[in-house]
Write an enzyme that holds these catalytic residues in place. Structure first.
Site, PDB file in Angstrom:
ATOM      1  N   ASP A  80      14.032  53.193 -54.743  1.00  0.00           N
ATOM      2  CA  ASP A  80      14.030  51.915 -55.455  1.00  0.00           C
ATOM      3  C   ASP A  80      14.882  50.939 -54.657  1.00  0.00           C
ATOM      4  O   ASP A  80      15.049  51.106 -53.440  1.00  0.00           O
ATOM      5  CB  ASP A  80      14.608  52.144 -56.862  1.00  0.00           C
ATOM      6  CG  ASP A  80      14.075  51.157 -57.881  1.00  0.00           C
ATOM      7  OD1 ASP A  80      14.412  49.971 -57.775  1.00  0.00           O
ATOM      8  OD2 ASP A  80      13.327  51.575 -58.783  1.00  0.00           O
TER       9      ASP A  80
ATOM     10  N   HIS B  65      17.392  46.532 -60.351  1.00  0.00           N
ATOM     11  CA  HIS B  65      16.328  47.456 -60.741  1.00  0.00           C
ATOM     12  C   HIS B  65      16.722  48.907 -60.491  1.00  0.00           C
ATOM     13  O   HIS B  65      16.625  49.769 -61.377  1.00  0.00           O
ATOM     14  CB  HIS B  65      15.053  47.107 -59.977  1.00  0.00           C
ATOM     15  CG  HIS B  65      13.824  47.764 -60.507  1.00  0.00           C
ATOM     16  ND1 HIS B  65      13.346  48.955 -60.003  1.00  0.00           N
ATOM     17  CD2 HIS B  65      12.978  47.408 -61.497  1.00  0.00           C
ATOM     18  CE1 HIS B  65      12.247  49.293 -60.661  1.00  0.00           C
ATOM     19  NE2 HIS B  65      11.999  48.378 -61.564  1.00  0.00           N
TER      20      HIS B  65
ATOM     21  N   ASP C 165      19.151  53.283 -45.647  1.00  0.00           N
ATOM     22  CA  ASP C 165      18.481  52.053 -46.048  1.00  0.00           C
ATOM     23  C   ASP C 165      17.122  51.994 -45.353  1.00  0.00           C
ATOM     24  O   ASP C 165      17.041  51.795 -44.144  1.00  0.00           O
ATOM     25  CB  ASP C 165      19.345  50.848 -45.650  1.00  0.00           C
ATOM     26  CG  ASP C 165      18.722  49.521 -46.080  1.00  0.00           C
ATOM     27  OD1 ASP C 165      17.668  49.541 -46.759  1.00  0.00           O
ATOM     28  OD2 ASP C 165      19.293  48.470 -45.754  1.00  0.00           O
TER      29      ASP C 165
ATOM     30  N   VAL D 206       1.094  63.732 -58.582  1.00  0.00           N
ATOM     31  CA  VAL D 206       2.157  62.830 -59.028  1.00  0.00           C
ATOM     32  C   VAL D 206       2.011  62.595 -60.533  1.00  0.00           C
ATOM     33  O   VAL D 206       0.912  62.344 -61.025  1.00  0.00           O
ATOM     34  CB  VAL D 206       2.115  61.492 -58.271  1.00  0.00           C
ATOM     35  CG1 VAL D 206       3.203  60.553 -58.782  1.00  0.00           C
ATOM     36  CG2 VAL D 206       2.272  61.718 -56.775  1.00  0.00           C
TER      37      VAL D 206
ATOM     38  N   ASP E  91      20.299  47.067 -39.439  1.00  0.00           N
ATOM     39  CA  ASP E  91      21.342  46.241 -38.831  1.00  0.00           C
ATOM     40  C   ASP E  91      22.745  46.760 -39.126  1.00  0.00           C
ATOM     41  O   ASP E  91      23.735  46.129 -38.751  1.00  0.00           O
ATOM     42  CB  ASP E  91      21.212  44.793 -39.302  1.00  0.00           C
ATOM     43  CG  ASP E  91      21.289  44.655 -40.825  1.00  0.00           C
ATOM     44  OD1 ASP E  91      21.644  45.658 -41.484  1.00  0.00           O
ATOM     45  OD2 ASP E  91      21.006  43.566 -41.336  1.00  0.00           O
TER      46      ASP E  91
ATOM     47  N   PRO F  30      30.329  52.355 -64.598  1.00  0.00           N
ATOM     48  CA  PRO F  30      31.005  53.516 -65.210  1.00  0.00           C
ATOM     49  C   PRO F  30      30.093  54.713 -65.441  1.00  0.00           C
ATOM     50  O   PRO F  30      30.490  55.857 -65.222  1.00  0.00           O
ATOM     51  CB  PRO F  30      31.521  52.937 -66.531  1.00  0.00           C
ATOM     52  CG  PRO F  30      31.691  51.475 -66.270  1.00  0.00           C
ATOM     53  CD  PRO F  30      30.576  51.114 -65.332  1.00  0.00           C
TER      54      PRO F  30
ATOM     55  N   SER G 119       8.129  51.128 -65.197  1.00  0.00           N
ATOM     56  CA  SER G 119       9.225  51.648 -64.387  1.00  0.00           C
ATOM     57  C   SER G 119      10.270  52.317 -65.267  1.00  0.00           C
ATOM     58  O   SER G 119      10.818  53.370 -64.923  1.00  0.00           O
ATOM     59  CB  SER G 119       9.886  50.520 -63.590  1.00  0.00           C
ATOM     60  OG  SER G 119       9.093  50.121 -62.515  1.00  0.00           O
TER      61      SER G 119
END
Length: 407
Positions: free
Chosen positions: A74, A109, A93, A236, A100, A82, A283
């Protein structure tokens, strides 16, 4: 309910940005509708209906998900909220091919999805479906969609890797037993399909959103929604959204990729940076079902993905007439019942050993045929033929040699 003009949209896609793959429609199949941040006096009370709908507390009497890592593919998860403190491992990433070195921006999200899966409930905060599970955060997208054109995979040569395909392989190779994908795109890419197969073969449960196109013009026109991938890939677990009454949410996509449903309307979730938001979309439902899958894998770690899917789909609440429909699949997930069915399925064997000597009927068995072997007569014939042939050849050579000497 806020009007569409006042809703914030957090769009999830099957790559670092939503990809246009030459399709005649934009692949924004898993756009979530996030309401404006809300001040919740008691988040536990606000989420009570969600936990009740999934029968979570009864399931927690068996397991709370300890020992299982759920990969959240995501936007980046905020490990400082918390409910997620000490529970999140940051993966690479993968939002783009070029790295970079800078950390990805924390995603609203991704953080919300992670809290629904593994929120600890610390200090009276939000509790996820698997509150003792760990989270592997693998950023593949930004909260804000970025459209760019990519060449479609024509099936010739090696498949073109995508952020999603790399994320699936990374999660599989780094200990994830469940992968939650609250994202989707319309293009079924070959690299993604192969990565899905790679994860399933290694026993990883894959859960994905079916999309939020149920009330789109195309869905109203054709009577069904365009398929979203990876939810549309075989193996899936495709999840649709339902409301408080267990009814299909109008925005949730409806097609044969839907396996089960889960709450997806006005669900409280943790917000990156602290606080809570009310979020709706398939989602949300996907993250909740991924949490249930984590409970199953915690109790029965060797259970195959297809049997986890069977446990979820055969123990649902509110099954539609005819047992299945394209809106909520086999019904709304029941975490406790799914856990119990998973226990039964651990006794499932792919084959039954057969004792030697068994045969149909009660009579005597027929004598076994003789094993094939050499035929003596044929061997003599072949041998004689070879000898005669060689003798004839020798005679011919002698005759020709003498004639040449006379000349």
């Amino acid at each position: 309910m806020l009007s569409r003009a006042h809703r914030l949209r957090a769009v999830a896609a099957a790559s670092a940005s939503l990809l246009l793959t030459g399709m005649p429609f934009a692949p924004a199949a898993a756009a979530d509708v996030t309401r404006a941040p809300a001040v919740l006096d008691d988040v536990r009370d606000a989420q009570r209906w969600v936990l009740d709908a999934l029968n979570a507390e009864k399931a927690w009497q068996v397991t709370r998900g300890a020992g299982v890592t759920v990969a959240v593919v995501d936007s980046a998860v905020d490990a400082g909220v918390p409910e997620l403190r000490g529970k999140v491992v940051a993966g690479p990433d993968l939002r783009d091919d070029a790295y970079d070195g800078r950390p990805p921006p924390l995603g609203v999200h991704g953080t919300a999805m992670a809290s629904l899966i593994a929120g600890s409930g610390r200090d009276g905060g939000l509790t996820g479906l698997a509150p003792e599970a760990a989270v592997l955060s693998i950023p593949v997208l930004n909260d804000r969609p970025e459209y760019r054109l990519v060449e479609p995979d024509n099936g010739v040569g090696p498949p073109v890797e995508t952020p999603l395909s790399r994320a699936l392989r990374y999660a599989t190779d780094n200990g994830a037993r469940v992968i939650s994908m609250s994202l989707g795109g319309y293009g079924p890419l070959r690299a993604d399909r192969q990565a899905v197969a790679y994860a399933l073969e290694r026993g990883v449960v894959l859960v994905a959103a079916v999309g939020n196109d149920g009330d789109s013009r195309a869905a109203e026109r054709y009577g069904t929604s365009f398929w979203s991938f990876p939810a549309g890939f075989a193996g899936v677990i495709g999840v649709a959204a339902v409301d408080r009454l267990g009814k299909h949410a109008a925005f949730s996509s409806d097609n044969l990729s839907v396996l089960v449903g889960a709450p997806g309307v006005a669900v409280p979730a943790a917000k990156a940076g602290g606080g809570y938001i009310l979020i709706e979309g398939s989602s949300v439902s996907t993250a909740l079902v991924a949490g249930v899958a984590a409970l199953i894998k915690a109790k029965y770690p060797q259970l195959r993905p297809e049997l986890v899917a069977r446990a979820l789909s055969t123990t649902t609440r509110g099954a539609p007439a005819g047992r299945y429909d394209e809106k909520i699949g086999f019904g709304v997930v029941d975490a406790a019942a799914a856990l119990a069915r998973a226990g039964e399925l651990t006794r499932y064997r792919s084959g039954v050993p057969v004792r030697e000597g068994l045969h149909f009927g009660g009579g005597a068995t027929v004598a076994e045929p003789e094993r094939p072997g050499p035929d003596p007569l044929r061997l003599w014939v072949y041998g004689a033929g070879i000898v005669l042939g060689l003798a004839g050849f020798g005679v011919g050579v002698v005759v020709l040699t003498r004639r040449s000497e006379r000349r």
